[in-house]
Design a protein around this motif. Structure first.
Motif, short mmCIF file in Angstrom:
data_model
loop_
_atom_site.label_atom_id
_atom_site.label_comp_id
_atom_site.label_asym_id
_atom_site.label_seq_id
_atom_site.Cartn_x
_atom_site.Cartn_y
_atom_site.Cartn_z
N LEU A 98 3.89 -22.43 -2.31
CA LEU A 98 4.86 -22.38 -3.41
C LEU A 98 6.20 -21.80 -2.97
O LEU A 98 7.20 -21.94 -3.67
CB LEU A 98 4.31 -21.50 -4.55
CG LEU A 98 3.20 -22.10 -5.38
CD1 LEU A 98 2.61 -21.05 -6.30
CD2 LEU A 98 3.73 -23.27 -6.19
N ALA A 99 6.21 -21.16 -1.83
CA ALA A 99 7.43 -20.48 -1.37
C ALA A 99 8.56 -21.46 -1.07
O ALA A 99 9.72 -21.08 -1.05
CB ALA A 99 7.12 -19.62 -0.15
N GLY A 100 8.24 -22.73 -0.86
CA GLY A 100 9.26 -23.73 -0.58
C GLY A 100 9.70 -24.51 -1.81
O GLY A 100 10.40 -25.51 -1.69
N SER A 101 9.31 -24.06 -2.98
CA SER A 101 9.66 -24.75 -4.21
C SER A 101 11.18 -24.78 -4.42
O SER A 101 11.89 -23.87 -4.02
CB SER A 101 9.00 -24.03 -5.40
OG SER A 101 9.48 -24.53 -6.62
N GLY A 102 11.63 -25.83 -5.08
CA GLY A 102 13.04 -25.93 -5.43
C GLY A 102 13.43 -25.01 -6.57
O GLY A 102 14.61 -24.77 -6.81
N ASP A 103 12.46 -24.47 -7.28
CA ASP A 103 12.68 -23.59 -8.42
C ASP A 103 12.75 -22.14 -7.92
O ASP A 103 11.76 -21.60 -7.40
CB ASP A 103 11.53 -23.78 -9.41
CG ASP A 103 11.62 -22.89 -10.63
OD1 ASP A 103 12.42 -21.94 -10.66
OD2 ASP A 103 10.84 -23.13 -11.57
N ALA A 104 13.90 -21.52 -8.06
CA ALA A 104 14.10 -20.16 -7.56
C ALA A 104 13.13 -19.17 -8.19
O ALA A 104 12.62 -18.26 -7.52
CB ALA A 104 15.53 -19.71 -7.79
N ALA A 105 12.85 -19.32 -9.47
CA ALA A 105 11.93 -18.40 -10.15
C ALA A 105 10.52 -18.55 -9.58
O ALA A 105 9.81 -17.56 -9.38
CB ALA A 105 11.92 -18.65 -11.65
N LEU A 106 10.12 -19.77 -9.29
CA LEU A 106 8.80 -20.01 -8.72
C LEU A 106 8.72 -19.48 -7.28
O LEU A 106 7.71 -18.91 -6.88
CB LEU A 106 8.47 -21.50 -8.75
CG LEU A 106 7.02 -21.89 -8.46
CD1 LEU A 106 6.04 -21.13 -9.35
CD2 LEU A 106 6.85 -23.39 -8.65
N ARG A 107 9.80 -19.61 -6.53
CA ARG A 107 9.84 -19.03 -5.18
C ARG A 107 9.69 -17.51 -5.24
O ARG A 107 8.96 -16.91 -4.46
CB ARG A 107 11.15 -19.38 -4.47
CG ARG A 107 11.19 -20.77 -3.91
CD ARG A 107 12.35 -20.95 -2.94
NE ARG A 107 13.63 -20.46 -3.40
CZ ARG A 107 14.52 -21.17 -4.09
NH1 ARG A 107 14.27 -22.43 -4.41
NH2 ARG A 107 15.67 -20.64 -4.45
N GLY A 108 10.37 -16.89 -6.19
CA GLY A 108 10.28 -15.44 -6.35
C GLY A 108 8.87 -15.02 -6.74
O GLY A 108 8.34 -14.03 -6.22
N PHE A 109 8.26 -15.77 -7.65
CA PHE A 109 6.87 -15.52 -8.07
C PHE A 109 5.95 -15.60 -6.86
O PHE A 109 5.11 -14.73 -6.64
CB PHE A 109 6.49 -16.55 -9.14
CG PHE A 109 5.03 -16.58 -9.49
CD1 PHE A 109 4.46 -15.60 -10.28
CD2 PHE A 109 4.22 -17.61 -9.03
CE1 PHE A 109 3.12 -15.64 -10.60
CE2 PHE A 109 2.88 -17.66 -9.35
CZ PHE A 109 2.33 -16.67 -10.14
N ALA A 110 6.11 -16.65 -6.05
CA ALA A 110 5.26 -16.84 -4.87
C ALA A 110 5.48 -15.72 -3.85
O ALA A 110 4.52 -15.19 -3.29
CB ALA A 110 5.54 -18.19 -4.23
N ALA A 111 6.71 -15.34 -3.64
CA ALA A 111 7.02 -14.29 -2.67
C ALA A 111 6.39 -12.96 -3.09
O ALA A 111 5.81 -12.25 -2.27
CB ALA A 111 8.53 -14.14 -2.50
N ARG A 112 6.48 -12.64 -4.38
CA ARG A 112 5.87 -11.39 -4.87
C ARG A 112 4.36 -11.44 -4.73
O ARG A 112 3.73 -10.47 -4.30
CB ARG A 112 6.26 -11.14 -6.33
CG ARG A 112 7.65 -10.55 -6.51
CD ARG A 112 7.92 -10.16 -7.94
NE ARG A 112 7.77 -11.28 -8.88
CZ ARG A 112 8.68 -12.23 -9.07
NH1 ARG A 112 9.81 -12.20 -8.39
NH2 ARG A 112 8.48 -13.19 -9.94
N ALA A 113 3.78 -12.58 -5.08
CA ALA A 113 2.32 -12.71 -4.98
C ALA A 113 1.87 -12.58 -3.53
O ALA A 113 0.86 -11.92 -3.25
CB ALA A 113 1.87 -14.05 -5.57
#
Length: 156
Positions: A98-113
């Motif tokens: 998910l870290a490569g998602s185009g959605d910045a919020a989803l990237r942030g979610f993945a990075a935190r997880a």
């Protein structure tokens, strides 16, 4: 891999973690059991969050399997901590998709997880005691060796 595919992969990892922490917690006592319960609840919350995200994207979340094969038998506090670390490693790998998602919020979610799972993996490894057979440490824990192919060669 589509965003929904990556979300489903993370969801499957969370299902496995929820199951695995149920097994792990049964072999622990005191503060370690409480830490396993805390991790279990965190994975349950992530699982529910992922399912809601998948549903919001118009897809059906993958259901949990009735049981999961754990990386080793859980017969002691040491093996329970080793399994907990492996569950967290799998979560790191799953969220990397998910870290490569185009959605910045989803990237942030993945990075935190990923960061939180890696922190838990490190703590569980410390609790499992020193490894029985010393081997080289992984430069990227949780990332399978095949992800680094082709293998780098010195001087090239």
């Amino acid at each position: 891999m589509t965003t929904v595919d990556a979300l489903q992969r993370a969801l499957r990892s969370e299902h496995a973690a929820v199951y695995g922490y149920g097994v792990v917690g049964a072999r622990l006592r005191g503060a370690l059991r409480q830490d396993a319960r805390t991790a279990w609840n965190l994975h349950r919350a992530r699982r529910d969050d992922l399912a809601a995200r998948i549903t919001a994207m118009g897809a059906k979340p993958d259901a949990a399997a009735p049981a999961y094969k754990l990386p080793r038998a859980v017969g002691s506090a040491r093996s329970a901590a080793q399994v907990a670390a492996a569950l967290e490693d799998d979560a790191v790998t799953a969220y990397a998709g998910l870290a490569g998602s185009g959605d910045a919020a989803l990237r942030g979610f993945a990075a935190r997880a990923m960061q939180e799972a890696m922190e838990r993996a490190v703590r569980w490894r410390a609790r499992s005691g020193p490894p029985r057979a010393a081997g080289p440490a992984s430069a990227f824990p949780g990332l399978p060796g095949t992800a680094l192919a082709p293998e780098p060669r010195p001087g090239e």
